[in-house]
Motif scaffolding. Structure first.
Motif, PDB file in Angstrom:
ATOM      1  N   SER A   1       0.829  -1.194   0.000  1.00  0.00           N
ATOM      2  CA  SER A   1       0.000   0.000   0.000  1.00  0.00           C
ATOM      3  C   SER A   1       0.870   1.254   0.000  1.00  0.00           C
ATOM      4  CB  SER A   1      -0.914  -0.005   1.216  1.00  0.00           C
ATOM      5  OG  SER A   1      -1.613   1.199   1.319  1.00  0.00           O
ATOM      6  N   THR A   2       1.933   1.245   0.805  1.00  0.00           N
ATOM      7  CA  THR A   2       2.844   2.378   0.857  1.00  0.00           C
ATOM      8  C   THR A   2       3.560   2.562  -0.477  1.00  0.00           C
ATOM      9  OG1 THR A   2       3.158   1.972   3.207  1.00  0.00           O
ATOM     10  CG2 THR A   2       4.775   3.386   2.124  1.00  0.00           C
ATOM     11  N   ALA A   3       3.977   1.455  -1.110  1.00  0.00           N
ATOM     12  CA  ALA A   3       4.652   1.540  -2.404  1.00  0.00           C
ATOM     13  C   ALA A   3       3.721   2.126  -3.469  1.00  0.00           C
ATOM     14  CB  ALA A   3       5.147   0.169  -2.836  1.00  0.00           C
ATOM     15  N   GLY A   4       2.473   1.705  -3.479  1.00  0.00           N
ATOM     16  CA  GLY A   4       1.511   2.256  -4.423  1.00  0.00           C
ATOM     17  C   GLY A   4       1.249   3.724  -4.184  1.00  0.00           C
TER      18      GLY A   4
ATOM     19  N   MET B   1       3.353   5.885  -2.804  1.00  0.00           N
ATOM     20  CA  MET B   1       4.525   6.638  -3.223  1.00  0.00           C
ATOM     21  C   MET B   1       4.619   6.735  -4.749  1.00  0.00           C
ATOM     22  SD  MET B   1       5.805   7.713  -0.489  1.00  0.00           S
ATOM     23  CE  MET B   1       7.343   8.371  -1.076  1.00  0.00           C
ATOM     24  N   GLU B   2       4.242   5.678  -5.450  1.00  0.00           N
ATOM     25  CA  GLU B   2       4.294   5.672  -6.909  1.00  0.00           C
ATOM     26  C   GLU B   2       3.310   6.685  -7.505  1.00  0.00           C
ATOM     27  OE1 GLU B   2       5.324   4.796 -10.758  1.00  0.00           O
ATOM     28  OE2 GLU B   2       6.322   4.104  -8.947  1.00  0.00           O
ATOM     29  N   ASN B   3       2.143   6.782  -6.905  1.00  0.00           N
ATOM     30  CA  ASN B   3       1.102   7.638  -7.466  1.00  0.00           C
ATOM     31  C   ASN B   3       1.162   9.081  -7.002  1.00  0.00           C
ATOM     32  OD1 ASN B   3      -0.101   5.583  -9.010  1.00  0.00           O
ATOM     33  ND2 ASN B   3      -1.201   4.834  -7.234  1.00  0.00           N
ATOM     34  N   THR B   4       1.962   9.380  -5.996  1.00  0.00           N
ATOM     35  CA  THR B   4       2.021  10.751  -5.476  1.00  0.00           C
ATOM     36  C   THR B   4       3.407  11.336  -5.490  1.00  0.00           C
ATOM     37  OG1 THR B   4       2.276   9.932  -3.217  1.00  0.00           O
ATOM     38  CG2 THR B   4       0.025  10.396  -3.977  1.00  0.00           C
ATOM     39  N   ARG B   5       4.355  10.751  -6.233  1.00  0.00           N
ATOM     40  CA  ARG B   5       5.709  11.307  -6.242  1.00  0.00           C
ATOM     41  C   ARG B   5       5.706  12.671  -6.945  1.00  0.00           C
ATOM     42  NH1 ARG B   5       7.636   6.850 -10.285  1.00  0.00           N
ATOM     43  NH2 ARG B   5       6.879   7.776 -12.196  1.00  0.00           N
ATOM     44  N   PRO B   6       6.651  13.522  -6.550  1.00  0.00           N
ATOM     45  CA  PRO B   6       6.715  14.862  -7.157  1.00  0.00           C
ATOM     46  C   PRO B   6       7.109  14.782  -8.626  1.00  0.00           C
ATOM     47  CG  PRO B   6       8.146  14.707  -5.224  1.00  0.00           C
ATOM     48  CD  PRO B   6       7.585  13.360  -5.468  1.00  0.00           C
ATOM     49  N   PHE B   7       6.889  15.881  -9.314  1.00  0.00           N
ATOM     50  CA  PHE B   7       7.208  15.945 -10.732  1.00  0.00           C
ATOM     51  C   PHE B   7       8.671  15.734 -10.907  1.00  0.00           C
ATOM     52  CE2 PHE B   7       3.647  18.805  -9.966  1.00  0.00           C
ATOM     53  CZ  PHE B   7       2.687  18.154 -10.699  1.00  0.00           C
TER      54      PHE B   7
END
Length: 124
Positions: A113-116, A118-124
């Motif tokens: 869940s944490t990996a998902g 981080m993947e979907n909310t990483r900065p530009f």
């Protein structure tokens, strides 16, 4: 119809729109940088089991170490699986590792869940 006034209004409107877009771009980049720094500051705390690297010693008998320190609620099977993974990791290099303690991570979310997140909310 006065073309001078029309072009003045059009150019002023375009100028205002592009200036606001540039300001919003800098605000979003600043926010992304701030979030990135906060996330990297939290990564400095260790959340994995403590692993110590031992240098290989020549011709000494294998001694089974005492069980590592563990928290309540961590079963022996989990510790055995962690120990097996650590043993396999050092097998190819000839280095032996030992586990000193096993602690449950402080995160309340599952790892996937944490990996998902981080993947979907990483900065530009």
């Amino acid at each position: 119809m006065d073309w001078g006034t029309t072009w003045t209004v059009v150019l002023t409107g375009l100028l205002v729109v592009f200036c606001i877009l540039i300001i919003l771009t800098f605000v979003i980049l600043g926010y992304g940088t701030l979030v990135y720094r906060i996330q990297n500051r939290k990564k400095s705390s260790p959340k994995s089991p403590e692993i110590r690297e031992d240098k290989p010693q020549a011709a000494q008998p294998t001694v089974i170490p005492a069980a590592p320190a563990q928290e309540e609620g961590i079963s022996g099977e989990i510790i055995a699986a962690i120990a097996a993974a650590v043993a396999v990791m050092g097998e190819g290099t000839g280095t032996s590792y030992s586990i000193r303690s096993v602690k449950r991570s402080s995160g309340s979310r599952p790892v996937w869940s944490t990996a998902g997140l981080m993947e979907n909310t990483r900065p530009f």
